[in-house]
Design a protein around this motif. Structure first.
Motif, PDB file in Angstrom:
ATOM      1  N   PRO A 188       0.803  -1.238   0.000  1.00 40.57           N
ATOM      2  CA  PRO A 188       0.000   0.000   0.000  1.00 40.57           C
ATOM      3  C   PRO A 188       0.832   1.282   0.000  1.00 40.57           C
ATOM      4  O   PRO A 188       0.378   2.314  -0.509  1.00 40.57           O
ATOM      5  N   LEU A 189       2.033   1.243   0.557  1.00 39.95           N
ATOM      6  CA  LEU A 189       2.845   2.459   0.612  1.00 39.95           C
ATOM      7  C   LEU A 189       3.273   2.940  -0.776  1.00 39.95           C
ATOM      8  O   LEU A 189       3.625   4.109  -0.950  1.00 39.95           O
ATOM      9  N   LEU A 190       3.239   2.081  -1.759  1.00 39.59           N
ATOM     10  CA  LEU A 190       3.638   2.475  -3.102  1.00 39.59           C
ATOM     11  C   LEU A 190       2.688   3.527  -3.688  1.00 39.59           C
ATOM     12  O   LEU A 190       3.068   4.278  -4.600  1.00 39.59           O
ATOM     13  N   ALA A 191       1.472   3.592  -3.141  1.00 40.57           N
ATOM     14  CA  ALA A 191       0.488   4.551  -3.645  1.00 40.57           C
ATOM     15  C   ALA A 191       0.598   5.905  -2.956  1.00 40.57           C
ATOM     16  O   ALA A 191      -0.071   6.868  -3.366  1.00 40.57           O
ATOM     17  N   ARG A 192       1.407   6.018  -1.904  1.00 39.55           N
ATOM     18  CA  ARG A 192       1.537   7.287  -1.172  1.00 39.55           C
ATOM     19  C   ARG A 192       2.440   8.249  -1.938  1.00 39.55           C
ATOM     20  O   ARG A 192       3.564   7.907  -2.298  1.00 39.55           O
ATOM     21  N   ASP A 193       1.951   9.454  -2.174  1.00 39.02           N
ATOM     22  CA  ASP A 193       2.754  10.457  -2.876  1.00 39.02           C
ATOM     23  C   ASP A 193       2.360  11.854  -2.386  1.00 39.02           C
ATOM     24  O   ASP A 193       1.246  12.317  -2.658  1.00 39.02           O
ATOM     25  N   PRO A 194       3.206  12.514  -1.601  1.00 42.82           N
ATOM     26  CA  PRO A 194       4.561  12.069  -1.245  1.00 42.82           C
ATOM     27  C   PRO A 194       4.528  11.070  -0.089  1.00 42.82           C
ATOM     28  O   PRO A 194       3.581  11.058   0.701  1.00 42.82           O
ATOM     29  N   LEU A 195       5.572  10.266  -0.013  1.00 47.70           N
ATOM     30  CA  LEU A 195       5.735   9.313   1.082  1.00 47.70           C
ATOM     31  C   LEU A 195       6.682   9.902   2.108  1.00 47.70           C
ATOM     32  O   LEU A 195       7.751  10.413   1.757  1.00 47.70           O
ATOM     33  N   MET A 196       6.308   9.837   3.390  1.00 42.93           N
ATOM     34  CA  MET A 196       7.118  10.409   4.465  1.00 42.93           C
ATOM     35  C   MET A 196       7.691   9.292   5.340  1.00 42.93           C
ATOM     36  O   MET A 196       7.107   8.206   5.471  1.00 42.93           O
ATOM     37  N   ALA A 197       8.825   9.582   5.964  1.00 44.29           N
ATOM     38  CA  ALA A 197       9.501   8.581   6.791  1.00 44.29           C
ATOM     39  C   ALA A 197       8.620   8.101   7.932  1.00 44.29           C
ATOM     40  O   ALA A 197       8.642   6.915   8.287  1.00 44.29           O
ATOM     41  N   SER A 198       7.850   8.980   8.528  1.00 44.93           N
ATOM     42  CA  SER A 198       6.994   8.596   9.659  1.00 44.93           C
ATOM     43  C   SER A 198       5.996   7.515   9.268  1.00 44.93           C
ATOM     44  O   SER A 198       5.611   6.683  10.096  1.00 44.93           O
ATOM     45  N   GLU A 199       5.593   7.495   8.001  1.00 47.12           N
ATOM     46  CA  GLU A 199       4.638   6.487   7.553  1.00 47.12           C
ATOM     47  C   GLU A 199       5.242   5.091   7.509  1.00 47.12           C
ATOM     48  O   GLU A 199       4.531   4.088   7.627  1.00 47.12           O
ATOM     49  N   LEU A 200       6.544   5.028   7.342  1.00 43.26           N
ATOM     50  CA  LEU A 200       7.212   3.728   7.314  1.00 43.26           C
ATOM     51  C   LEU A 200       7.137   3.028   8.665  1.00 43.26           C
ATOM     52  O   LEU A 200       7.159   1.793   8.748  1.00 43.26           O
ATOM     53  N   LEU A 201       7.070   3.827   9.732  1.00 39.28           N
ATOM     54  CA  LEU A 201       7.069   3.256  11.080  1.00 39.28           C
ATOM     55  C   LEU A 201       5.731   2.617  11.443  1.00 39.28           C
ATOM     56  O   LEU A 201       5.603   1.997  12.490  1.00 39.28           O
ATOM     57  N   GLU A 202       4.726   2.759  10.580  1.00 43.04           N
ATOM     58  CA  GLU A 202       3.424   2.123  10.813  1.00 43.04           C
ATOM     59  C   GLU A 202       3.434   0.656  10.410  1.00 43.04           C
ATOM     60  O   GLU A 202       2.469  -0.057  10.651  1.00 43.04           O
ATOM     61  N   TRP A 203       4.543   0.203   9.801  1.00 42.47           N
ATOM     62  CA  TRP A 203       4.626  -1.164   9.292  1.00 42.47           C
ATOM     63  C   TRP A 203       5.728  -1.944  10.005  1.00 42.47           C
ATOM     64  O   TRP A 203       6.636  -1.374  10.595  1.00 42.47           O
ATOM     65  N   GLN A 204       5.625  -3.252   9.916  1.00 37.48           N
ATOM     66  CA  GLN A 204       6.641  -4.112  10.519  1.00 37.48           C
ATOM     67  C   GLN A 204       7.867  -4.186   9.601  1.00 37.48           C
ATOM     68  O   GLN A 204       7.774  -3.995   8.392  1.00 37.48           O
ATOM     69  N   TRP A 205       9.015  -4.493  10.257  1.00 37.33           N
ATOM     70  CA  TRP A 205      10.283  -4.493   9.540  1.00 37.33           C
ATOM     71  C   TRP A 205      11.024  -5.819   9.706  1.00 37.33           C
ATOM     72  O   TRP A 205      10.884  -6.501  10.725  1.00 37.33           O
ATOM     73  N   ALA A 206      11.839  -6.134   8.693  1.00 37.74           N
ATOM     74  CA  ALA A 206      12.820  -7.222   8.768  1.00 37.74           C
ATOM     75  C   ALA A 206      14.172  -6.606   8.465  1.00 37.74           C
ATOM     76  O   ALA A 206      14.346  -5.987   7.402  1.00 37.74           O
ATOM     77  N   LEU A 207      15.110  -6.724   9.388  1.00 46.28           N
ATOM     78  CA  LEU A 207      16.384  -6.023   9.252  1.00 46.28           C
ATOM     79  C   LEU A 207      17.562  -6.909   9.635  1.00 46.28           C
ATOM     80  O   LEU A 207      17.383  -8.009  10.191  1.00 46.28           O
TER      81      LEU A 207
END
Length: 319
Positions: A188-207
């Motif tokens: 879903p984040l691919l549809a965000r324009d503009p995309l902000m860093a804070s929005e990334l923190l709403e999702w889970q991560w693998a690092l």
């Protein structure tokens, strides 16, 4: 000639290997049994070493023997010397052809610059053989210090490198590789324009694991925006392609070198995310060798070709 120089001239391989035996065992009696010799003979070998280097190398106590700080330093140098002798023997067995032992990390094995540099050396008629091994940074740097490889190509976290180890190494930057945040192709984040860093923190991560070089760069980018850092639900310390496979099959996000995903992204397996306010520092790829090996001509040839290839790739990226 100084007296201890006379002792150095009398040293043999068995003297050098004794330090490694002392590190592995805490008893001269045990070492004597392993080597099928007498304890007095081993004590004489220790005295020979200490006379040669004019330093106390071995602690002796009722509990056994152990290396002093000077002994541990001597052991590090001894490992390099013994490894060099073994390597020379191998080269002479195959007809005097130099063998370059190269250590790298899994990411660079898939980078275009790596095979291109070898192809260019081959086209110039370089008479060499290569042995390439791949592992995480810590293991590769240790192998370099122990004389098991001639050079390491990859990232180095100098902040975590012991001062003595850094002092013994010679290093040059080959270039910088951008880090990219990735998601699956339907995220879903691919549809965000503009995309902000804070929005990334709403999702889970693998690092990668906590404290790893690339993860530190990612976390620094978030901190520079006064944001929390991603808290991964999955940590992967193996090949970064494992992270790609996880991202392709979940809604998680990750951050890996762009070179890792260039082909996979074009195949549609994963997609890049580019938050407008998040600036992640590119990782610095370095060519690292022991200081005493820096004048070894085959190493200089390899470095020259790698440097030129990385520079050429950077020019293509700018264009």
């Amino acid at each position: 000639m100084q007296k201890h120089q006379l002792y150095i001239d009398r040293l043999r391989i068995r003297h050098l290997k004794l330090l490694e035996m002392i590190e592995s065992h805490d008893s001269l009696r045990t070492i004597a049994e392993v080597l099928n010799t007498s304890q007095p003979a081993l004590s004489q070998l220790v005295r020979d070493l200490e006379n040669a280097f004019a330093a106390s190398l071995v602690n002796r106590s009722a509990r056994g023997v152990s290396l002093t700080p000077a002994g541990r330093l001597a052991l590090q140098r001894v490992r390099q010397a013994v490894a060099a002798i073994d390597h020379l023997s191998e080269e002479l067995e195959v007809g005097n052809i130099p063998v370059l032992r190269i250590g790298t990390n899994p990411v660079l094995l898939h980078d275009e610059a790596f095979p291109t540099a070898f192809a260019n050396m081959y086209a110039e008629g370089a008479t060499l053989r290569y042995k390439i091994s791949s592992a995480r940074e810590r293991l590769m740097v240790q192998a370099l210090e122990d004389g098991e490889i001639d050079c390491y190509l990859g990232i180095v976290n100098w902040d975590k490198m012991p001062a003595q180890a850094a002092f013994n190494l010679s290093y040059e930057s080959l270039g910088r590789t951008p880090l990219t945040i990735i998601c699956n192709r339907d995220h879903p984040l691919l549809a965000r324009d503009p995309l902000m860093a804070s929005e990334l923190l709403e999702w889970q991560w693998a690092l990668q694991p906590d404290g790893s070089y690339h993860r530190n760069l990612l976390e620094n980018a978030f901190r520079s925006l006064d944001l929390q850092t991603p808290d991964p639900v999955v940590e992967v310390s193996a090949d970064p392609f494992a992270l790609v496979q996880i991202i392709a099959r979940t809604d998680m996000l990750s951050c890996i070198p762009d070179t890792t995903i260039a082909r996979l992204a074009s195949d549609g397996l994963v997609r890049r995310l580019s938050p407008s306010d998040l600036k992640i520092e590119a990782s610095n790829i370095q060519f690292v060798t022991l200081s005493q090996n820096r004048n070894f001509e085959p190493l200089n040839q390899l470095y020259g070709h790698l440097k030129a290839t990385f520079a050429g790739n950077a020019g293509k990226a700018r264009n």
